[in-house]
Design an enzyme around this catalytic site. Structure first.
Site, PDB file in Angstrom:
ATOM      1  N   VAL A  10       0.834  -1.206   0.000  1.00 57.72           N
ATOM      2  CA  VAL A  10       0.000   0.000   0.000  1.00 57.72           C
ATOM      3  C   VAL A  10       0.871   1.260   0.000  1.00 57.72           C
ATOM      4  CG1 VAL A  10      -1.867   1.226   1.167  1.00 57.72           C
ATOM      5  CG2 VAL A  10      -1.810  -1.273   1.224  1.00 57.72           C
TER       6      VAL A  10
ATOM      7  N   TYR B 248      -4.423 -11.170  14.843  1.00 55.32           N
ATOM      8  CA  TYR B 248      -4.348  -9.996  13.960  1.00 55.32           C
ATOM      9  C   TYR B 248      -5.599  -9.133  14.119  1.00 55.32           C
ATOM     10  CZ  TYR B 248      -4.260  -7.694   9.281  1.00 55.32           C
ATOM     11  OH  TYR B 248      -4.268  -6.816   8.220  1.00 55.32           O
TER      12      TYR B 248
END
Ligand code: NAP
Ligand code: GDP
Length: 333
Positions: free
Chosen positions: A17, A148
């Site tokens: 990203v 996560y």
């Protein structure tokens, strides 16, 4: 340093990203909705070589050095389904530490706005569809990646607490599955698109079958990293809320893993046999997310068609095979 100049610190700036945000800041017109604020912006793209964000002293030293006015916080321990299943505590702890340090340093340094990157993995496993932003805390996440998911989910709690106690303008983006140039193309510890692109590339090169994991039935929404990058810049400049926003293609663009594999076969130009390893996990069946909040703000945003974005990603991978993140296992094939 001039007090009016924008210094935008992008943590995790060397990843999938981050590289896309770097690309978009160089290609979108300055001052446009998806472009830099101004010509003299300073955009800083950090890697872990600039400092380990799990460590508060190293994090504070980075903020002392750059004095950011804005932060796009992407740095995280990231991985696909199989890596998440193996390292649940590490995913929880590393991401909690990174997020705690980056948000604390941002508050201590008077950063004007922070956008942290979450993921649709944060949402509950048992939920009504389509998922929207109000669902984040409504139940436990899927068991395959609960480490996560909790590490990321708490960022939303932090953002509200920082806002209510200190008036900070900290918010979050919730992207669906992402792919594009500069992805992690490791064979085992990656997400489905980069992992399968690499496997298909090797199958074509070595004249062997292309093996896809699981049943092929799970559904996912995929966003091209360069589309997502534009949305991050828009969010940094215009989005007014502390509550997060889902950054995703529409529900109608959700596809099966089988369709993903077929598109990859086409983009790579593979003509051999495709086999399925049904002994491997499927993970969450679906996490269909609504982008209606995004559409309220940006009704005309145009997403790159999936097959076009996939071809650009495959072409980038083939042209950059030697420098792409391909993992140790690939070196032997
Ligand atoms: P990525 O390609 O794996 O890049 C991760 C970045 O974080 C790298 O720049 C890495 O630095 C940095 N980093 C990792 N641990 C660090 C540490 N301890 N200290 C400092 N920097 C560290 O990840 P990505 O796919 O671009 O993901 C960006 C964000 O999107 C993450 O927050 C992720 O959770 C989220 N997200 C990703 C997906 C997806 O499908 N990829 C989907 C939803 C959400 P080095 O390059 O030096 O290692
Ligand atoms: P998730 O969306 O968080 O579950 O993460 P992934 O990007 O890892 O996608 C996982 C889905 O793709 C599961 O249904 C897997 O069974 C399927 N899949 C098929 N082949 C692969 C592969 O080579 N790597 C990964 N990560 N997933 C695969």
């Amino acid at each position: 340093m001039s007090s009016s100049k924008n210094v935008i610190l992008v943590t995790g700036g060397t990843g999938l990203v981050g590289a896309a945000i770097d690309y978009v800041t160089q290609h979108e017109p300055v001052g446009s909705r998806y472009g830099k604020f101004a010509e003299d912006d300073q955009w800083v793209f950090l890697s872990s070589k600039d400092g380990d964000l799990r460590d508060l002293a190293q994090t504070m030293a980075i903020f002392d050095k750059y004095e950011p006015t804005h932060v796009i916080h992407l740095a995280a321990l990231v991985g696909g389904l199989f890596k998440n299943m193996k390292y649940k505590l590490t995913f929880l702890r590393d991401n909690l530490l990174i997020n705690d340090n980056v948000l604390w340093a941002s508050k201590e340094h008077g950063v004007k706005k922070v956008i942290s990157c979450l993921s649709t993995c944060v949402f509950p496993d048992k939920v009504s569809y389509p998922i929207d932003e109000s669902h984040v805390h409504l139940g436990p996440p899927h068991s395959s990646n609960f480490g996560y998911a909790h590490g990321k989910r708490l960022v939303d709690v932090y953002n509200h607490a920082y806002n209510e106690e200190f008036g900070c303008n900290f918010t979050a983006a919730i992207p669906t599955n992402i792919f594009g140039p500069h992805d992690n193309y490791d064979l085992e510890d990656s997400h489905v698109i980069p992992g399968l692109v690499h496997k298909c590339y090797l199958a074509k090169k070595n004249n062997t079958p292309f093996t896809v994991s699981g049943s092929g039935t799970p559904l996912r929404q995929f966003i091209y990293s360069r589309d997502l990058a534009k949305l991050f810049i828009w969010q940094l400049k215009e989005y007014p809320e502390i509550d997060p926003i889902i950054l995703s293609v529409g529900e109608e663009d959700e596809i099966t893993i089988k369709q993903v594999a077929e598109s990859i076969v086409k983009a790579v130009g593979f003509q051999g046999e495709v086999t399925w390893d049904s002994s491997k996990a499927d993970g969450q069946y679906k996490k269909t997310a609504s982008n209606s909040k995004l559409r309220k703000y940006l009704p005309d945003f145009e997403f790159t068609p999936f097959d076009v974005a996939l071809q650009e990603s495959v072409d980038w991978f083939v042209q950059n095979y030697d420098k792409a993140r391909t993992g140790a296992a690939a070196k032997k094939q």
